[in-house]
Design a protein around this motif. Sequence first.
Motif, PDB file in Angstrom:
ATOM      1  N   CYS A  96      12.948  -0.566  -2.886  1.00  0.00           N
ATOM      2  CA  CYS A  96      11.582  -0.950  -3.257  1.00  0.00           C
ATOM      3  C   CYS A  96      10.724  -0.949  -2.005  1.00  0.00           C
ATOM      4  N   ILE A  97       9.571  -0.324  -2.087  1.00  0.00           N
ATOM      5  CA  ILE A  97       8.648  -0.273  -0.956  1.00  0.00           C
ATOM      6  C   ILE A  97       7.342  -0.944  -1.365  1.00  0.00           C
ATOM      7  N   TYR A  98       6.936  -1.943  -0.582  1.00  0.00           N
ATOM      8  CA  TYR A  98       5.688  -2.666  -0.863  1.00  0.00           C
ATOM      9  C   TYR A  98       4.633  -2.268   0.165  1.00  0.00           C
ATOM     10  N   ASN A  99       3.425  -2.004  -0.307  1.00  0.00           N
ATOM     11  CA  ASN A  99       2.309  -1.664   0.571  1.00  0.00           C
ATOM     12  C   ASN A  99       1.074  -2.468   0.177  1.00  0.00           C
ATOM     13  N   SER A 100       0.290  -2.810   1.190  1.00  0.00           N
ATOM     14  CA  SER A 100      -0.996  -3.463   0.967  1.00  0.00           C
ATOM     15  C   SER A 100      -2.038  -2.717   1.791  1.00  0.00           C
ATOM     16  N   SER A 101      -3.132  -2.296   1.164  1.00  0.00           N
ATOM     17  CA  SER A 101      -4.141  -1.520   1.872  1.00  0.00           C
ATOM     18  C   SER A 101      -5.485  -1.645   1.163  1.00  0.00           C
ATOM     19  N   TYR A 102      -6.506  -0.993   1.726  1.00  0.00           N
ATOM     20  CA  TYR A 102      -7.845  -1.028   1.144  1.00  0.00           C
ATOM     21  C   TYR A 102      -8.299   0.382   0.779  1.00  0.00           C
ATOM     22  N   LEU A 103      -8.949   0.488  -0.363  1.00  0.00           N
ATOM     23  CA  LEU A 103      -9.555   1.733  -0.804  1.00  0.00           C
ATOM     24  C   LEU A 103     -11.055   1.635  -0.633  1.00  0.00           C
ATOM     25  N   LYS A 104     -11.706   2.758  -0.394  1.00  0.00           N
ATOM     26  CA  LYS A 104     -13.154   2.801  -0.286  1.00  0.00           C
ATOM     27  C   LYS A 104     -13.761   3.257  -1.608  1.00  0.00           C
ATOM     28  N   VAL A 105     -14.889   2.670  -1.974  1.00  0.00           N
ATOM     29  CA  VAL A 105     -15.589   3.038  -3.204  1.00  0.00           C
ATOM     30  C   VAL A 105     -16.836   3.840  -2.851  1.00  0.00           C
ATOM     31  N   GLN A 106     -16.950   5.046  -3.391  1.00  0.00           N
ATOM     32  CA  GLN A 106     -18.167   5.850  -3.226  1.00  0.00           C
ATOM     33  C   GLN A 106     -18.991   5.711  -4.502  1.00  0.00           C
ATOM     34  N   ARG A 107     -20.036   4.930  -4.429  1.00  0.00           N
ATOM     35  CA  ARG A 107     -20.804   4.605  -5.630  1.00  0.00           C
ATOM     36  C   ARG A 107     -21.495   5.811  -6.249  1.00  0.00           C
ATOM     37  N   GLU A 108     -22.151   6.629  -5.431  1.00  0.00           N
ATOM     38  CA  GLU A 108     -23.008   7.676  -5.960  1.00  0.00           C
ATOM     39  C   GLU A 108     -22.247   8.736  -6.752  1.00  0.00           C
TER      40      GLU A 108
END
Length: 211
Positions: A96-108
């Motif tokens: 099992c591999i656990y990851n925590s990260s952030y995604l960017k949101v492009q609104r337009e």
Amino acid sequence: MALSWTLAALSLLPLLDAQSPVCANLTAAPITNATLDQLLASPQISGKWFYLASAFHNPEFNQSVRTIHAAFFYFTPNHTDDTILLREYLTIGNQCIYNSSYLKVQRENGTLSKHEFGKEQFADLLLTKDPKIFMLGFSLRDEQNKGLSFYADKAEVTEEQMRVFHEAIKCLGIQTSEINYTDAKKDLCGPLEKQQKEERQKEKEGHTALD
């Protein structure tokens, strides 16, 4: 890890018109403040989602998803800085591999992105009338690299829900034989998920006691 961020697409787009042809709806729509505010109040935001299937012409993506036997994830959106916190659990091989990260949101242009394979990778967010499933589209106009992935709020879906994905795949000119499926029975991340839940609960109770 390749494609890991795609396991956490947030349902940011308006519902697609169920009466329109599937292919006509494989286009991302702008993400507005109103959309984000509405979704932040939704109980689905803190819910658990499962990565069920995908098909890619991009060789790097295709090779990556073949290694994933089972996967599920949680996410937390932040509409102030247009990011999404992703907590994902991947079963690859016998671990099992656990990851925590952030995604960017492009609104337009209604996309999510993350830096992988040495560049920023983008995915269109696509929903149907059924709020329990959604898809991510990749390079949909690029024959050599196009792809589609499928997610649901349960490890198993109905025939009708899977049909939505299969119809979209066919619309893109991808063969159903090219689809890679996951298998929840192979999941090895249950114990880690339970342990982390207990740890977060204890931490929360500790903060409450201090207050």
